[in-house]
Design a protein around this motif. Structure first.
Motif, PDB file in Angstrom:
ATOM      1  N   PHE A  35      29.812 -17.373  62.303  1.00 46.57           N
ATOM      2  CA  PHE A  35      29.604 -16.980  60.871  1.00 46.57           C
ATOM      3  C   PHE A  35      28.241 -16.358  60.496  1.00 46.57           C
ATOM      4  CE2 PHE A  35      31.938 -21.226  60.645  1.00 46.57           C
ATOM      5  CZ  PHE A  35      33.173 -20.609  60.651  1.00 46.57           C
ATOM      6  N   GLU A  36      27.749 -15.547  61.386  1.00 45.16           N
ATOM      7  CA  GLU A  36      26.377 -14.661  61.135  1.00 45.16           C
ATOM      8  C   GLU A  36      26.997 -13.449  60.386  1.00 45.16           C
ATOM      9  OE1 GLU A  36      24.140 -13.816  64.721  1.00 45.16           O
ATOM     10  OE2 GLU A  36      23.221 -12.240  63.702  1.00 45.16           O
ATOM     11  N   ASN A  44      30.934  -8.056  55.240  1.00 44.20           N
ATOM     12  CA  ASN A  44      29.763  -8.457  55.878  1.00 44.20           C
ATOM     13  C   ASN A  44      30.009  -9.601  56.702  1.00 44.20           C
ATOM     14  OD1 ASN A  44      27.150  -8.518  56.229  1.00 44.20           O
ATOM     15  ND2 ASN A  44      26.486  -9.769  54.535  1.00 44.20           N
ATOM     16  N   GLN A  45      31.286  -9.705  57.092  1.00 40.92           N
ATOM     17  CA  GLN A  45      31.479 -11.086  58.017  1.00 40.92           C
ATOM     18  C   GLN A  45      31.662 -10.713  59.330  1.00 40.92           C
ATOM     19  OE1 GLN A  45      35.386 -12.094  56.579  1.00 40.92           O
ATOM     20  NE2 GLN A  45      34.669 -13.408  55.257  1.00 40.92           N
ATOM     21  N   SER A  46      31.013 -11.350  60.423  1.00 40.44           N
ATOM     22  CA  SER A  46      31.274 -11.219  61.703  1.00 40.44           C
ATOM     23  C   SER A  46      32.585 -11.971  62.403  1.00 40.44           C
ATOM     24  CB  SER A  46      29.966 -11.685  62.699  1.00 40.44           C
ATOM     25  OG  SER A  46      29.904 -12.880  62.423  1.00 40.44           O
ATOM     26  N   ALA A  47      32.941 -12.842  61.550  1.00 45.37           N
ATOM     27  CA  ALA A  47      34.070 -13.774  61.868  1.00 45.37           C
ATOM     28  C   ALA A  47      35.369 -12.824  61.348  1.00 45.37           C
ATOM     29  CB  ALA A  47      34.155 -14.998  61.290  1.00 45.37           C
TER      30      ALA A  47
END
Ligand code: HEC
Length: 193
Positions: A35-36, A44-47
């Motif tokens: 969830f970084e 803006n989501q890494s997931a």
């Protein structure tokens, strides 16, 4: 004395190996923690959302969705659908499907009644799709409700709809006699609600 230089050499090799394990590029690779935030990705989501057609472990591999109920309509299926509807859907839709569930009574936006003419004519597949993908502001339940359970809930919604529109004429003679004998005078009204 003659063995010393060799031993020293081995010691050096050992230190080299150990340090390689600790600091090697395999250990310190660039990666996102769970969830970084990731400014380069959408929202803006890494997931990331799974690629279309991804099959979860334990799910059937065939992703094609049948147009209608892919299993026999049994009392057991409806009871399973009822249990799951009461768990997952009734907090908003209410146990009767009218849309006044408990969290709606606490201020959550109300869903529409499931007993409107449009939704009474809707197919089982429509309910399956709403559960799978969400609908408008309602979020998807695909990650919580297995495929076969979505059909069970869809079938139960139809039973629920029928329960609100059952007419006395739909009953068998035996059921009518039982109803009329059971609560004199009130029977017709009760059945029509
Ligand atoms: C957190 C509240 C909430 C939960 C829980 C919920 N829903 Fe909904 N549902 C809504 C809202 C709100 C709408 C209206 C969405 C819109 O029109 O934008 C809706 C709409 C619907 C519709 C109508 C779709 C249409 O064609 O108009 C169906 C059918 C439905 N939900 C079924 C379900 C089922 C089945 C479950 C349980 C698996 C469920 N919902 C769980 C809030 C919820």
């Amino acid at each position: 004395m003659s063995g010393r230089p060799v031993r020293r050499g081995m010691g050096g090799l050992l230190i080299l190996l150990v340090s390689a394990c600790d600091q090697g590029p395999m250990t310190n690779q660039p990666k996102y923690e769970t969830f970084e935030p990731a400014p380069r990705w959408p929202h803006n989501q890494s997931a990331r959302v799974p690629v279309a057609g991804t099959v979860a472990r334990g799910e059937a591999i065939d992703p094609r969705v049948p147009e209608t109920l892919p299993m026999p309509l049994t009392r057991e299926l409806l009871e399973r659908g009822q249990a799951l509807f009461n768990i997952y859907c009734s907090p908003c839709h209410g146990r009767d499907g009218a849309g006044a569930g408990m969290i709606v009574q606490r201020g959550f936006p109300a869903p529409p009644t499931l007993h409107s003419d449009r939704l009474r004519q809707a197919s089982l597949r429509h309910f399956y799709d709403v559960i799978s993908h969400g609908y408008g502001v309602m979020y998807a339940y695909a990650d919580r409700v297995a495929r076969s359970d979505r059909w069970a809930i869809a079938a139960y919604i139809e039973a629920l709809q029928l329960s609100q529109y059952a007419r006395v004429d739909d009953l068998t003679a035996e059921q009518r006699a039982r109803l009329e004998g059971g609560s004199s005078g009130q029977a017709g009204e009760g059945a029509q609600q």
